[in-house]
Design an enzyme around this catalytic site. Structure first.
Site, PDB file in Angstrom:
ATOM      1  N   ASP A  17      40.259  44.342  33.779  1.00  0.00           N
ATOM      2  CA  ASP A  17      39.160  43.395  33.973  1.00  0.00           C
ATOM      3  C   ASP A  17      38.180  43.523  32.816  1.00  0.00           C
ATOM      4  O   ASP A  17      37.603  44.592  32.598  1.00  0.00           O
ATOM      5  CB  ASP A  17      38.474  43.718  35.314  1.00  0.00           C
ATOM      6  CG  ASP A  17      37.442  42.683  35.700  1.00  0.00           C
ATOM      7  OD1 ASP A  17      37.348  41.623  35.042  1.00  0.00           O
ATOM      8  OD2 ASP A  17      36.704  42.955  36.674  1.00  0.00           O
ATOM      9  N   ASP A 111      40.113  36.588  32.453  1.00  0.00           N
ATOM     10  CA  ASP A 111      39.803  37.931  31.959  1.00  0.00           C
ATOM     11  C   ASP A 111      40.282  39.048  32.878  1.00  0.00           C
ATOM     12  O   ASP A 111      39.870  40.196  32.731  1.00  0.00           O
ATOM     13  CB  ASP A 111      38.298  38.076  31.718  1.00  0.00           C
ATOM     14  CG  ASP A 111      37.522  38.236  33.014  1.00  0.00           C
ATOM     15  OD1 ASP A 111      37.762  37.445  33.939  1.00  0.00           O
ATOM     16  OD2 ASP A 111      36.691  39.152  33.103  1.00  0.00           O
ATOM     17  N   GLU A 112      41.130  38.720  33.833  1.00  0.00           N
ATOM     18  CA  GLU A 112      41.538  39.711  34.831  1.00  0.00           C
ATOM     19  C   GLU A 112      43.022  39.571  35.106  1.00  0.00           C
ATOM     20  O   GLU A 112      43.504  38.449  35.275  1.00  0.00           O
ATOM     21  CB  GLU A 112      40.834  39.369  36.145  1.00  0.00           C
ATOM     22  CG  GLU A 112      39.861  40.356  36.663  1.00  0.00           C
ATOM     23  CD  GLU A 112      39.384  39.912  38.031  1.00  0.00           C
ATOM     24  OE1 GLU A 112      39.965  40.364  39.031  1.00  0.00           O
ATOM     25  OE2 GLU A 112      38.453  39.093  38.084  1.00  0.00           O
TER      26      GLU A 112
HETATM   27 MG   LIG Z   1      35.623  40.525  34.418  1.00  0.00          MG
END
Ligand SMILES: [Mg+2]
Length: 362
Positions: A17, A111-112
């Protein structure tokens, strides 16, 4: 023979993350924003904060907060417009880094992602080392930091990645899993929203241990289908696999007849539920295809396939059925009995937009 375990070895799952993603990208690209409270989003009356820098979070500003509220909490807050092209480019870079280690990547957002590194491409021994290698490479390539959680399932890996944010790593080993969950407040469980956490509180369930003390039946009566999930995660058990976002090449179904089939009527009847199954899946997922492939396995296990590709994507079950039965009729008459039929739709995603839909269908 060494160790003939009937349980498979534990999986190695990483949840990666990026830290305060959009805001960190803006601070990276504009030195004047560094060290300052930054919100990505519009300061307008009806605007919403899409992301907040850690400096802004100290004031209680967080994503999804109304911009007006954010400004009240932090008068110094600097609003910057989003730049999704740039975020997508960073997302592509980090996925390239993930792919150096495993093809089993399940993105949750730009983003994960979850990564299954049980078998990893660089044959690194431990998932912790893989996570550290990934974090270091992300820093080197993007000049941004990521946090990672390492564990033996998705539920725990996701919780772990939040433990040492920002720029942190946290490992929950198999032995430590159950105790970790027992001590965890239910509000921190991924999959337990604020409303459910409130309901649990009313029922006297505040921690994983409280949840674990409840029977499966009582959890199901209080929480319906989710009861089953809560029952297992309170024991640190989560068997959901990491589902890669690879685009599917074909959608198919097959079935073996209880008795070998010799005539076209019986075969057509046997094919119909398979056609329905494939079509139901395709229409539910807005998948269109142009190539229909029939698979026939005879009683002697000889196998043939027949396909036909249409000029434009098949848009209805009737068309699909027509092409499929046409292919089936062409294998008759037959002297050998048919033991299995299969039908598949491929050449998927020819229409513009389909690819995107599939990618994000997770
Ligand atoms: Mg994040």
């Amino acid at each position: 023979m060494g160790g003939s375990d009937d349980t498979p070895p534990p999986r190695k799952i990483i949840h990666v993350d990026m830290d305060a993603f959009y805001a960190s990208v803006e601070q990276r690209d504009n030195p004047e924003l560094r060290g300052k409270p930054v919100a990505v989003g519009s300061p307008q009356q009806r605007g919403v904060v899409a992301a907040a820098s850690y400096e802004a979070r100290k004031f209680g500003v967080h994503s999804a907060m109304a911009s007006v509220t954010a400004k009240r909490k932090c008068p110094e807050l600097i609003f910057v417009p989003h730049r999704f092209d740039v975020y997508r480019e960073v997302s592509r870079q980090i996925h390239e880094i993930f792919a150096e280690h495993t093809p089993l990547i399940e993105p949750l957002s730009l983003d994960e992602a979850y990564l299954d590194v049980t078998e990893n491409l660089q044959q690194i021994d431990t998932a912790t080392e893989v996570a550290e290698a990934i974090r270091a490479k992300i820093k080197a390539v993007t000049n941004l930091t990521a946090s990672a959680g390492v564990s033996y399932n998705k539920f725990l890996a996701k919780i772990a990645s939040g433990q040492n944010k920002p720029d942190g790593l946290f490992v929950i080993a198999p032995k430590a899993g159950p105790a970790f969950v027992e001590a965890l407040p239910v509000g921190k469980f991924h999959g337990v929203g604020p409303a459910t956490a409130e309901k649990m509180k009313r029922l006297g369930i505040e921690t994983g241990l409280d949840l674990k003390a409840r029977s499966l039946a009582s959890l199901q009566s209080d929480f319906g289908k989710s009861g089953w999930y809560y029952y297992w995660i309170s024991r640190g058990v989560d068997d959901r696999p990491v589902q890669p976002d690879r685009i599917r090449k074909s959608i198919g179904a097959e079935d073996t007849f209880s008795k070998d089939v010799f005539n076209v009527e019986d075969a057509t009847q046997g094919l119909r539920p398979l056609i329905e199954k494939v079509w139901r899946y395709c229409s539910a997922n807005e998948i269109r295809g142009r190539t229909v492939t029939l698979k026939v396995k005879y009683a002697d296990f000889q196998q043939v396939t027949r396909s036909r590709t249409t000029g434009s994507p098949i848009t209805g079950q009737t068309d699909f059925e027509q092409v499929a039965t046409g292919l089936l009729e062409a294998v008759f008459p037959t002297r050998k009995g048919i033991r299995l039929l299969g039908i598949a739709l491929s050449s998927l995603g020819d229409e513009a937009g389909d690819e995107t839909q599939l990618r994000f269908d997770i």
